[in-house]
Write a protein that holds these residues in place. Sequence first.
Motif, PDB file in Angstrom:
ATOM      1  N   GLY A 148      -7.793   5.644  -4.270  1.00 29.39           N
ATOM      2  CA  GLY A 148      -7.416   5.974  -3.073  1.00 29.39           C
ATOM      3  C   GLY A 148      -6.696   4.626  -2.244  1.00 29.39           C
ATOM      4  N   GLU A 149      -7.796   3.732  -1.768  1.00 29.23           N
ATOM      5  CA  GLU A 149      -7.359   2.491  -1.369  1.00 29.23           C
ATOM      6  C   GLU A 149      -6.255   1.710  -2.228  1.00 29.23           C
ATOM      7  N   TYR A 150      -6.289   1.834  -3.333  1.00 28.39           N
ATOM      8  CA  TYR A 150      -5.004   1.200  -4.128  1.00 28.39           C
ATOM      9  C   TYR A 150      -3.711   1.973  -3.930  1.00 28.39           C
ATOM     10  N   ALA A 151      -3.925   3.140  -4.107  1.00 24.53           N
ATOM     11  CA  ALA A 151      -2.723   4.200  -3.936  1.00 24.53           C
ATOM     12  C   ALA A 151      -2.132   3.867  -2.522  1.00 24.53           C
ATOM     13  N   CYS A 152      -2.673   3.656  -1.463  1.00 24.04           N
ATOM     14  CA  CYS A 152      -2.293   3.503  -0.153  1.00 24.04           C
ATOM     15  C   CYS A 152      -1.427   2.153  -0.048  1.00 24.04           C
ATOM     16  N   LYS A 153      -2.057   1.089  -0.537  1.00 17.79           N
ATOM     17  CA  LYS A 153      -1.499  -0.425  -0.628  1.00 17.79           C
ATOM     18  C   LYS A 153      -0.381  -0.386  -1.521  1.00 17.79           C
ATOM     19  N   TYR A 154      -0.231   0.558  -2.559  1.00 15.11           N
ATOM     20  CA  TYR A 154       0.553   0.431  -3.467  1.00 15.11           C
ATOM     21  C   TYR A 154       2.159   1.310  -2.918  1.00 15.11           C
ATOM     22  N   ALA A 155       1.732   2.299  -2.309  1.00 13.44           N
ATOM     23  CA  ALA A 155       2.741   3.055  -1.626  1.00 13.44           C
ATOM     24  C   ALA A 155       3.512   2.327  -0.741  1.00 13.44           C
ATOM     25  N   SER A 156       2.605   1.721   0.280  1.00 13.88           N
ATOM     26  CA  SER A 156       3.211   0.813   1.045  1.00 13.88           C
ATOM     27  C   SER A 156       4.184  -0.224   0.739  1.00 13.88           C
ATOM     28  N   GLU A 159       7.449   0.905  -0.376  1.00  9.02           N
ATOM     29  CA  GLU A 159       7.978   1.258   0.794  1.00  9.02           C
ATOM     30  C   GLU A 159       8.279   2.966   0.458  1.00  9.02           C
ATOM     31  N   THR A 160       7.360   3.515   0.078  1.00 10.94           N
ATOM     32  CA  THR A 160       7.622   5.005   0.080  1.00 10.94           C
ATOM     33  C   THR A 160       6.676   5.714   1.087  1.00 10.94           C
ATOM     34  N   ASP A 161       7.144   7.040   1.327  1.00  8.38           N
ATOM     35  CA  ASP A 161       6.549   7.610   2.452  1.00  8.38           C
ATOM     36  C   ASP A 161       4.777   7.739   2.046  1.00  8.38           C
ATOM     37  N   GLY A 162       4.454   8.167   1.168  1.00 10.88           N
ATOM     38  CA  GLY A 162       3.060   8.161   0.812  1.00 10.88           C
ATOM     39  C   GLY A 162       2.875   8.512  -0.700  1.00 10.88           C
ATOM     40  N   PHE A 163       2.053   9.283  -1.079  1.00 15.30           N
ATOM     41  CA  PHE A 163       1.878   9.661  -2.416  1.00 15.30           C
ATOM     42  C   PHE A 163       1.280  10.951  -2.883  1.00 15.30           C
ATOM     43  N   ASP A 189      -7.241   8.113   6.604  1.00 16.43           N
ATOM     44  CA  ASP A 189      -7.882   6.989   7.399  1.00 16.43           C
ATOM     45  C   ASP A 189      -6.775   5.694   7.363  1.00 16.43           C
ATOM     46  N   HIS A 190      -5.956   5.715   6.385  1.00 17.64           N
ATOM     47  CA  HIS A 190      -4.713   4.775   6.867  1.00 17.64           C
ATOM     48  C   HIS A 190      -3.684   5.241   7.054  1.00 17.64           C
ATOM     49  N   GLY A 191      -3.643   6.456   7.512  1.00 15.49           N
ATOM     50  CA  GLY A 191      -2.459   7.043   8.103  1.00 15.49           C
ATOM     51  C   GLY A 191      -1.265   7.348   6.990  1.00 15.49           C
ATOM     52  N   VAL A 192      -1.726   7.395   5.595  1.00 10.62           N
ATOM     53  CA  VAL A 192      -0.620   7.541   4.771  1.00 10.62           C
ATOM     54  C   VAL A 192      -0.545   8.923   4.274  1.00 10.62           C
ATOM     55  N   SER A 193       0.640   9.565   4.177  1.00 13.15           N
ATOM     56  CA  SER A 193       0.805  11.015   3.974  1.00 13.15           C
ATOM     57  C   SER A 193       0.531  11.188   2.365  1.00 13.15           C
ATOM     58  N   THR A 194      -0.131  12.328   2.089  1.00 10.77           N
ATOM     59  CA  THR A 194      -0.303  12.809   0.776  1.00 10.77           C
ATOM     60  C   THR A 194       0.090  14.086   0.661  1.00 10.77           C
ATOM     61  N   GLU A 195       0.561  14.349  -0.469  1.00 11.61           N
ATOM     62  CA  GLU A 195       0.835  15.856  -0.980  1.00 11.61           C
ATOM     63  C   GLU A 195       0.068  16.080  -2.129  1.00 11.61           C
ATOM     64  N   THR A 196      -0.566  17.376  -2.425  1.00 11.87           N
ATOM     65  CA  THR A 196      -1.594  17.509  -3.622  1.00 11.87           C
ATOM     66  C   THR A 196      -0.781  18.480  -4.413  1.00 11.87           C
ATOM     67  N   VAL A 197      -1.074  18.364  -5.839  1.00 12.74           N
ATOM     68  CA  VAL A 197      -0.289  19.195  -6.703  1.00 12.74           C
ATOM     69  C   VAL A 197      -1.048  19.227  -7.933  1.00 12.74           C
ATOM     70  N   LEU A 198      -1.509  20.597  -8.296  1.00 17.20           N
ATOM     71  CA  LEU A 198      -2.115  21.160  -9.607  1.00 17.20           C
ATOM     72  C   LEU A 198      -1.622  20.368 -10.879  1.00 17.20           C
ATOM     73  N   MET A 199      -2.569  20.097 -11.620  1.00 16.30           N
ATOM     74  CA  MET A 199      -2.092  18.957 -12.679  1.00 16.30           C
ATOM     75  C   MET A 199      -1.106  20.119 -13.610  1.00 16.30           C
ATOM     76  N   ASP A 200      -1.321  21.193 -13.777  1.00 13.83           N
ATOM     77  CA  ASP A 200      -0.577  21.930 -14.703  1.00 13.83           C
ATOM     78  C   ASP A 200       0.861  22.218 -14.315  1.00 13.83           C
ATOM     79  N   ASP A 214       7.104   9.832  -6.635  1.00 15.02           N
ATOM     80  CA  ASP A 214       7.134   8.478  -6.638  1.00 15.02           C
ATOM     81  C   ASP A 214       6.103   7.981  -6.982  1.00 15.02           C
ATOM     82  N   VAL A 215       4.802   7.910  -6.277  1.00 16.11           N
ATOM     83  CA  VAL A 215       3.557   7.340  -6.635  1.00 16.11           C
ATOM     84  C   VAL A 215       2.650   8.380  -6.749  1.00 16.11           C
TER      85      VAL A 215
END
Length: 414
Positions: A148-156, A159-163, A189-200, A214-215
């Motif tokens: 999660g930490e890496y995804a936050c850094k990567y998304a910012s 320059e994408t909205d979140g992951f 905690d980092h103020g990064v937005s996320t959306e969840t999606v079922l893998m199937d 995106d990410v």
Amino acid sequence: MLVTDEIVVIEGDGIGSEVVPAAVEVLETVGEFDINRAVAGDVVKAETGTALPDETRDAVGAADATLFGAVGKSAADVVLPLRATVGSYVNVRPVRAYPGVDALRPDTDIVFLRENTEGVYSGHETRLSDDMSTLTRVVTTSASERLGEYACKYASARETDGFHIVHKANVMRETDGRFLEAVSGVAADHGVSTETVLMDAFGTQVCLDPSQYDVVACPNLAGDVLSDVAAGLVGGLGLLPSANIGAENGLFEPVHGSAPDIAGEGTANPAAAILSIAMLLEFLGYERDGQIVRDAVQATLAEGPQTPDLGGEATTDEFATAVVSRLWSPPVPEICETGEASILRLDSWVKHAGSCRVMKHFETRVSRSCMNRNQAANSVPVATTTLYRILRSRLDARVSGILVADCDAGWVVK
Ligand code: NAI
Ligand code: MG
């Protein structure tokens, strides 16, 4: 320029021994690295009884980064321990459609961030009886939070909205429930937005409309499978690089395997391996050079030549040579006419080098060649003739020599 970064190179089996030399040619054009060769895979296992010799594991552990090709049947005995050796906790897999490549979905540009230490790849499999085997799926809060930490850094950085977070917590409530809670908790905690999606559902959605992603952060197996699905949208496995990122070490590898069906033909697409070099350079802090390599691959894919997997006829080596010839795109140097030749003046031109490793390296090669300029014309150092060939392909066939910075005499390359 002497560089102290130590890079281990492992070709492996099948097309690994074809695409890795092509990628190393690019790396060696970019700069001088301390390259250490090591072995692993089916062939080594047949010869020595072990697919991953201790010396290889030690060399990878001590290096700054490793380029790994692919191995065959011994993949699980080699790749998983090597990822652990570099302390990798995330596998980064960019999947992009490139201009000029016939892609099912040209609007694909996704980076999969795959948890790289646990899930169903933890190796806890048990044969309980002749009829039954079981597998223990391991998910920890700490590994999920690290992803999660890496995804936050990567998304910012992108320059994408979140992951997006891919999961199957509706069924694997305990394990994927923990994964989802940990990754989304870190993002909140980092103020990064996320959306969840079922893998199937993601499997369907990524085919129908990849542009909505995106990410994407995934558990281990889901990241492995879904990134291969996405590979089909952009032109195949020959285009997918990956980076296994650890705190201070990394393992860089094409996503594909040893491809026994085409091994030995010399026609494997080395783009995935060369793009893995771009990721390796960025990991070592040479962002500009990584981008230069990526741009050169992109230009080659767009303008050709292409390998057979993309409908072309180029060999692995021809593709790599085309990439090398595009590594350098400096401003057009001055051309001065002399009685016998048109000479490229590099005086002001090499100053353009700045902090760029590719250009610094050429500058060093040119200066070194220059010091030997009293040699006979037919023993002009290779570096100079390579440089000349590249310049000529970029500029104008009538140019027949180069004048090196700070030299009063120029090369006239015959
Ligand atoms: P694969 O990735 O080797 O090949 C799948 C298909 O994609 C084949 O038709 C192959 O020709 C094509 N392909 C792959 N890379 C290509 C390239 N660079 N250029 C052009 N075409 C390319 O996967 P497969 O066939 O499932 O596995 C073959 C062997 O590789 C197996 O023994 C497997 O265990 C091993 N493997 C090793 C991996 C690793 O070392 N990281 C990863 C995946 C598989
Ligand atoms: Mg795979």
